[in-house]
Design an enzyme around this catalytic site. Structure first.
Site, PDB file in Angstrom:
ATOM      1  N   PRO A 206       9.201   4.999 -29.531  1.00 20.37           N
ATOM      2  CA  PRO A 206       9.446   5.205 -30.960  1.00 20.37           C
ATOM      3  C   PRO A 206       9.268   6.652 -31.412  1.00 20.37           C
ATOM      4  CG  PRO A 206       7.246   4.312 -30.635  1.00 20.37           C
ATOM      5  CD  PRO A 206       7.817   4.511 -29.264  1.00 20.37           C
TER       6      PRO A 206
ATOM      7  N   THR B 274      -9.937  20.146 -35.630  1.00 24.44           N
ATOM      8  CA  THR B 274      -8.477  20.026 -35.613  1.00 24.44           C
ATOM      9  C   THR B 274      -7.827  20.701 -36.824  1.00 24.44           C
ATOM     10  OG1 THR B 274      -6.699  18.392 -35.820  1.00 24.44           O
ATOM     11  CG2 THR B 274      -8.806  17.751 -36.724  1.00 24.44           C
ATOM     12  N   ASP B 275      -6.556  21.071 -36.670  1.00 24.93           N
ATOM     13  CA  ASP B 275      -5.817  21.633 -37.816  1.00 24.93           C
ATOM     14  C   ASP B 275      -5.517  20.561 -38.861  1.00 24.93           C
ATOM     15  OD1 ASP B 275      -3.909  20.183 -36.380  1.00 24.93           O
ATOM     16  OD2 ASP B 275      -2.386  21.752 -36.414  1.00 24.93           O
ATOM     17  N   GLU B 276      -5.660  19.271 -38.467  1.00 19.73           N
ATOM     18  CA  GLU B 276      -5.294  18.196 -39.406  1.00 19.73           C
ATOM     19  C   GLU B 276      -6.237  18.130 -40.604  1.00 19.73           C
ATOM     20  OE1 GLU B 276      -4.167  14.508 -37.570  1.00 19.73           O
ATOM     21  OE2 GLU B 276      -2.834  15.519 -36.164  1.00 19.73           O
TER      22      GLU B 276
ATOM     23  N   LYS C 281     -19.317   8.717 -23.481  1.00 22.34           N
ATOM     24  CA  LYS C 281     -19.511   7.259 -23.533  1.00 22.34           C
ATOM     25  C   LYS C 281     -18.556   6.517 -22.604  1.00 22.34           C
ATOM     26  CE  LYS C 281     -19.076   3.482 -26.904  1.00 22.34           C
ATOM     27  NZ  LYS C 281     -18.656   3.134 -28.276  1.00 22.34           N
ATOM     28  N   LEU C 282     -17.478   7.200 -22.202  1.00 19.44           N
ATOM     29  CA  LEU C 282     -16.389   6.578 -21.450  1.00 19.44           C
ATOM     30  C   LEU C 282     -15.771   5.440 -22.260  1.00 19.44           C
ATOM     31  CD1 LEU C 282     -17.749   6.586 -17.772  1.00 19.44           C
ATOM     32  CD2 LEU C 282     -16.429   8.341 -18.962  1.00 19.44           C
TER      33      LEU C 282
ATOM     34  N   SER D  83     -12.438  12.103 -41.118  1.00 20.17           N
ATOM     35  CA  SER D  83     -13.712  12.049 -40.379  1.00 20.17           C
ATOM     36  C   SER D  83     -14.006  13.384 -39.701  1.00 20.17           C
ATOM     37  CB  SER D  83     -13.700  10.899 -39.353  1.00 20.17           C
ATOM     38  OG  SER D  83     -12.792  11.174 -38.304  1.00 20.17           O
ATOM     39  N   LYS D  84     -12.958  14.068 -39.222  1.00 17.32           N
ATOM     40  CA  LYS D  84     -13.175  15.390 -38.607  1.00 17.32           C
ATOM     41  C   LYS D  84     -13.571  16.404 -39.688  1.00 17.32           C
ATOM     42  CE  LYS D  84     -12.650  16.530 -34.831  1.00 17.32           C
ATOM     43  NZ  LYS D  84     -13.538  16.521 -33.635  1.00 17.32           N
TER      44      LYS D  84
ATOM     45  N   TYR E   3      -8.669   9.647 -39.501  1.00 13.06           N
ATOM     46  CA  TYR E   3      -9.070  10.556 -38.422  1.00 13.06           C
ATOM     47  C   TYR E   3      -9.388  11.944 -38.970  1.00 13.06           C
ATOM     48  CZ  TYR E   3      -8.440  14.124 -34.816  1.00 13.06           C
ATOM     49  OH  TYR E   3      -8.595  15.235 -34.021  1.00 13.06           O
TER      50      TYR E   3
ATOM     51  N   GLU F 219     -13.349  10.082 -31.541  1.00 11.53           N
ATOM     52  CA  GLU F 219     -12.165   9.228 -31.577  1.00 11.53           C
ATOM     53  C   GLU F 219     -11.052  10.156 -32.042  1.00 11.53           C
ATOM     54  OE1 GLU F 219     -11.534   6.154 -30.700  1.00 11.53           O
ATOM     55  OE2 GLU F 219     -13.585   5.752 -30.047  1.00 11.53           O
TER      56      GLU F 219
HETATM   57  P1  NAD Z   1      -9.733  12.188 -26.118  1.00 14.84           P
HETATM   58  O1  NAD Z   1      -9.578  10.974 -26.986  1.00 14.84           O
HETATM   59  O2  NAD Z   1      -8.807  12.376 -24.968  1.00 14.84           O
HETATM   60  O3  NAD Z   1     -11.221  12.237 -25.515  1.00 14.84           O
HETATM   61  C1  NAD Z   1     -12.345  11.944 -26.292  1.00 14.84           C
HETATM   62  C2  NAD Z   1     -13.549  11.808 -25.363  1.00 14.84           C
HETATM   63  O4  NAD Z   1     -14.702  11.520 -26.169  1.00 14.84           O
HETATM   64  C3  NAD Z   1     -13.406  10.651 -24.358  1.00 14.84           C
HETATM   65  O5  NAD Z   1     -13.833  11.059 -23.081  1.00 14.84           O
HETATM   66  C4  NAD Z   1     -14.335   9.589 -24.921  1.00 14.84           C
HETATM   67  O6  NAD Z   1     -14.885   8.726 -23.924  1.00 14.84           O
HETATM   68  C5  NAD Z   1     -15.428  10.438 -25.592  1.00 14.84           C
HETATM   69  N1  NAD Z   1     -16.109   9.699 -26.660  1.00 14.84           N
HETATM   70  C6  NAD Z   1     -15.521   8.999 -27.677  1.00 14.84           C
HETATM   71  N2  NAD Z   1     -16.482   8.413 -28.426  1.00 14.84           N
HETATM   72  C7  NAD Z   1     -17.685   8.773 -27.894  1.00 14.84           C
HETATM   73  C8  NAD Z   1     -19.039   8.482 -28.219  1.00 14.84           C
HETATM   74  N3  NAD Z   1     -19.360   7.684 -29.257  1.00 14.84           N
HETATM   75  N4  NAD Z   1     -20.033   9.036 -27.471  1.00 14.84           N
HETATM   76  C9  NAD Z   1     -19.725   9.842 -26.407  1.00 14.84           C
HETATM   77  N5  NAD Z   1     -18.461  10.112 -26.037  1.00 14.84           N
HETATM   78  C10 NAD Z   1     -17.452   9.591 -26.765  1.00 14.84           C
HETATM   79  O7  NAD Z   1      -9.699  13.409 -27.115  1.00 14.84           O
HETATM   80  P2  NAD Z   1      -9.033  14.858 -26.952  1.00 14.84           P
HETATM   81  O8  NAD Z   1      -7.621  14.792 -27.337  1.00 14.84           O
HETATM   82  O9  NAD Z   1      -9.439  15.421 -25.640  1.00 14.84           O
HETATM   83  O10 NAD Z   1      -9.817  15.647 -28.121  1.00 14.84           O
HETATM   84  C11 NAD Z   1     -11.091  16.215 -27.871  1.00 14.84           C
HETATM   85  C12 NAD Z   1     -11.577  16.893 -29.141  1.00 14.84           C
HETATM   86  O11 NAD Z   1     -10.652  17.893 -29.557  1.00 14.84           O
HETATM   87  C13 NAD Z   1     -11.730  15.950 -30.334  1.00 14.84           C
HETATM   88  O12 NAD Z   1     -12.868  16.320 -31.062  1.00 14.84           O
HETATM   89  C14 NAD Z   1     -10.466  16.188 -31.154  1.00 14.84           C
HETATM   90  O13 NAD Z   1     -10.695  15.932 -32.525  1.00 14.84           O
HETATM   91  C15 NAD Z   1     -10.235  17.662 -30.893  1.00 14.84           C
HETATM   92  N6  NAD Z   1      -8.829  18.111 -30.978  1.00 14.84           N
HETATM   93  C16 NAD Z   1      -7.844  17.478 -30.265  1.00 14.84           C
HETATM   94  C17 NAD Z   1      -6.547  17.965 -30.310  1.00 14.84           C
HETATM   95  C18 NAD Z   1      -5.419  17.312 -29.518  1.00 14.84           C
HETATM   96  O14 NAD Z   1      -4.274  17.695 -29.670  1.00 14.84           O
HETATM   97  N7  NAD Z   1      -5.692  16.353 -28.644  1.00 14.84           N
HETATM   98  C19 NAD Z   1      -6.243  19.078 -31.097  1.00 14.84           C
HETATM   99  C20 NAD Z   1      -7.273  19.680 -31.836  1.00 14.84           C
HETATM  100  C21 NAD Z   1      -8.560  19.202 -31.755  1.00 14.84           C
HETATM  101  O1  DAU Z   2      -2.892  18.502 -34.692  1.00 13.57           O
HETATM  102  C1  DAU Z   2      -3.974  18.203 -33.844  1.00 13.57           C
HETATM  103  C2  DAU Z   2      -4.031  16.711 -33.552  1.00 13.57           C
HETATM  104  O2  DAU Z   2      -2.975  16.418 -32.637  1.00 13.57           O
HETATM  105  C3  DAU Z   2      -5.365  16.283 -32.961  1.00 13.57           C
HETATM  106  O3  DAU Z   2      -6.385  16.526 -33.878  1.00 13.57           O
HETATM  107  C4  DAU Z   2      -5.337  14.785 -32.586  1.00 13.57           C
HETATM  108  O4  DAU Z   2      -6.550  14.422 -31.942  1.00 13.57           O
HETATM  109  C5  DAU Z   2      -4.183  14.562 -31.608  1.00 13.57           C
HETATM  110  O5  DAU Z   2      -4.066  13.185 -31.308  1.00 13.57           O
HETATM  111  C6  DAU Z   2      -2.872  15.070 -32.218  1.00 13.57           C
HETATM  112  O6  DAU Z   2      -2.533  14.232 -33.350  1.00 13.57           O
HETATM  113  P1  DAU Z   2      -1.043  13.785 -33.660  1.00 13.57           P
HETATM  114  O7  DAU Z   2      -1.061  12.650 -34.584  1.00 13.57           O
HETATM  115  O8  DAU Z   2      -0.239  14.974 -34.086  1.00 13.57           O
HETATM  116  O9  DAU Z   2      -0.541  13.371 -32.180  1.00 13.57           O
HETATM  117  P2  DAU Z   2       0.426  12.168 -31.746  1.00 13.57           P
HETATM  118  O10 DAU Z   2       0.811  12.417 -30.334  1.00 13.57           O
HETATM  119  O11 DAU Z   2      -0.149  10.849 -32.090  1.00 13.57           O
HETATM  120  O12 DAU Z   2       1.698  12.387 -32.659  1.00 13.57           O
HETATM  121  C7  DAU Z   2       2.463  13.575 -32.580  1.00 13.57           C
HETATM  122  C8  DAU Z   2       3.644  13.440 -33.524  1.00 13.57           C
HETATM  123  O13 DAU Z   2       4.565  12.467 -33.010  1.00 13.57           O
HETATM  124  C9  DAU Z   2       3.292  12.961 -34.919  1.00 13.57           C
HETATM  125  O14 DAU Z   2       4.179  13.587 -35.823  1.00 13.57           O
HETATM  126  C10 DAU Z   2       3.562  11.470 -34.881  1.00 13.57           C
HETATM  127  C11 DAU Z   2       4.701  11.375 -33.887  1.00 13.57           C
HETATM  128  N1  DAU Z   2       4.747  10.155 -33.043  1.00 13.57           N
HETATM  129  C12 DAU Z   2       3.611   9.806 -32.375  1.00 13.57           C
HETATM  130  C13 DAU Z   2       3.608   8.706 -31.530  1.00 13.57           C
HETATM  131  C14 DAU Z   2       2.357   8.274 -30.792  1.00 13.57           C
HETATM  132  C15 DAU Z   2       5.928   9.477 -32.893  1.00 13.57           C
HETATM  133  O15 DAU Z   2       6.961   9.835 -33.504  1.00 13.57           O
HETATM  134  N2  DAU Z   2       5.945   8.382 -32.053  1.00 13.57           N
HETATM  135  C16 DAU Z   2       4.830   7.960 -31.366  1.00 13.57           C
HETATM  136  O16 DAU Z   2       4.907   6.948 -30.635  1.00 13.57           O
END
Ligand code: NAD
Ligand code: DAU
Length: 351
Positions: free
Chosen positions: A212, A132-134, A36-37, A160-161, A157, A86
């Site tokens: 932070p 995700t592990d969450e 969707k960007l 929903s996952k 989040y 998301e």
């Molecule tokens: P991200 O937020 O960087 O990217 C999400 C992508 O999905 C974006 O390109 C966005 O435009 C697209 N998108 C969002 N809503 C949409 C919609 N309605 N229709 C079509 N496209 C849409 O996310 P990420 O960190 O790359 O995570 C990707 C996947 O991996 C997610 O499903 C997330 O739950 C999972 N995941 C992420 C992590 C992590 O650490 N980032 C860890 C475990 C699992």
């Molecule tokens: O565990 C997998 C998940 O990891 C994925 O499913 C999510 O999509 C991905 O966003 C990520 O989630 P987190 O919440 O762990 O990532 P985030 O970078 O937001 O936060 C990492 C840790 O750092 C968490 O303990 C919260 C903390 N944090 C985060 C932010 C943004 C801070 O202390 N300060 C900050 O500003």
């Protein structure tokens, strides 16, 4: 082309690494990136492969049922790797609705279309859901999440996952759609949107701005380099057992504050600043509501059954990540200014 693969969310952080890997490693696959960007989708992540013959981009919102149906009419997909979501926990606290729409309804729209298009010949097809592990909630001081750990999500989040994971399994059990699911720990690496901890800290330190750290500095996460996640996805897509779940993790537990202190030391070195400069920018703020205490993944099933293992040592991966952000300052500035959003109009709007 031997296979047509749909990858959703391919313009995002992890999705762009998965797209690059599949486009480069499998020239006989047609890879369709449907995204969707949203604010998190950035086609500038894919400029190196966007002109390859086996890559196509489709701008669609998976929440829009008709758009998903139309996409499945246009292509006969053999496999789906579903990453679109998301993904930011803090945004799910300030606005949960979008997480319900995209992560749950969007997933169900894709499942319905896959079911409809594969109903007469499900053999060899695969719906691979990236999770995700969450979903497992929080661990105490000991133990690891295994594939058998009961779900206990704590944020909108992760709820929903979890819900989308349940729908994927239900479509497998009820309708026989071939599925596989993986649950991965925290990813880090190039192209991560600077709202997440590591790129946020890198950007702020570079600009001498405070950043932070939430709560009491006790949260523990298991960090995995994003290319290791892409390689695990490749293993599972090609060799995973239909109906199974695989945990993916780096066996790399870090207390937030220790990780931040290591990052500060790397930044001081890279920016030629006196040691201790970056550390002074840390601010300790109120905790994230519902903040999970500890995540740690047991990925032995994936390692033993499918032969996957993670590559870089964490300190090397973190240094590589810092270098990427420092040498790709333009990427970061365009993301921060919002200019990256104009790339789609420039490259694709005339199609
Ligand atoms: P991200 O937020 O960087 O990217 C999400 C992508 O999905 C974006 O390109 C966005 O435009 C697209 N998108 C969002 N809503 C949409 C919609 N309605 N229709 C079509 N496209 C849409 O996310 P990420 O960190 O790359 O995570 C990707 C996947 O991996 C997610 O499903 C997330 O739950 C999972 N995941 C992420 C992590 C992590 O650490 N980032 C860890 C475990 C699992
Ligand atoms: O565990 C997998 C998940 O990891 C994925 O499913 C999510 O999509 C991905 O966003 C990520 O989630 P987190 O919440 O762990 O990532 P985030 O970078 O937001 O936060 C990492 C840790 O750092 C968490 O303990 C919260 C903390 N944090 C985060 C932010 C943004 C801070 O202390 N300060 C900050 O500003």
């Amino acid at each position: 082309m031997k296979k047509t693969i749909l990858i959703t969310g391919g313009a995002g952080f992890i999705g762009s690494h998965v797209i690059r890997r599949f486009v480069n490693n499998y020239p006989d696959y047609l890879v369709v990136n449907a995204d969707k960007l949203t604010y998190a989708g950035n086609l500038e992540n894919l400029t190196d492969i966007e002109t390859k013959k086996n890559y196509l981009f489709e701008k669609i919102d998976i929440v829009n049922k008709q758009s998903v149906l139309d996409l499945f009419k246009k292509y006969c997909f053999d496999g789906i790797i579903h990453l679109a979501a998301e993904s930011h926990v803090d945004r799910s606290i300030t606005g949960p609705d979008e997480f319900v729409f995209t992560n749950i309804i969007g997933t169900v729209n894709l499942l319905n279309s896959a079911l409809n298009s594969w109903k007469n010949s499900p053999e060899g097809k695969l719906f691979y859901h990236i999770s995700t592990d969450e979903v497992y909630g929080s661990l105490g001081k000991d133990g690891l999440f295994t594939e058998q750990t009961a779900y206990d999500p704590k944020s909108p989040y992760s709820a929903s996952k979890a819900s989308s994971d349940h729908m994927v399994r239900a479509y497998n059990h009820t309708f026989g759609i071939p599925v596989v699911i993986s649950n991965c720990s925290n990813n880090y690496g190039p192209n991560q949107f600077p709202e997440k901890l590591i790129p946020l800290a890198i950007n702020n330190i570079k600009k001498n701005k405070t950043f932070p750290v939430y709560g009491k500095w006790v949260n523990i996460l298991d960090f995995l380099y994003v290319e290791d996640h892409a390689s695990a996805i490749d293993h599972i897509f090609h060799r995973g057992k239909v109906g199974d779940t695989y945990n993916i993790g780096g066996n790399n537990e870090w207390k937030n504050i220790d990780l931040i202190l290591l990052l500060c030391r790397i930044m001081d070195k890279k920016l030629n600043r006196p040691s201790g400069t970056s550390e002074k920018l840390i601010t300790y703020v109120k905790d994230r509501p519902g903040h999970d205490l500890r995540y740690a993944i047991d990925s032995s099933k994936l390692q033993k059954e499918l032969g996957w293992s993670p590559l870089p040592e964490f300190a090397d991966g973190l240094e590589k990540t810092v270098e990427w952000y420092l040498t790709n300052g333009k990427w970061l500035e365009r993301v921060l200014s919002g200019d990256y959003g104009k790339y789609y109009d420039l490259m694709y709007s005339g199609r």
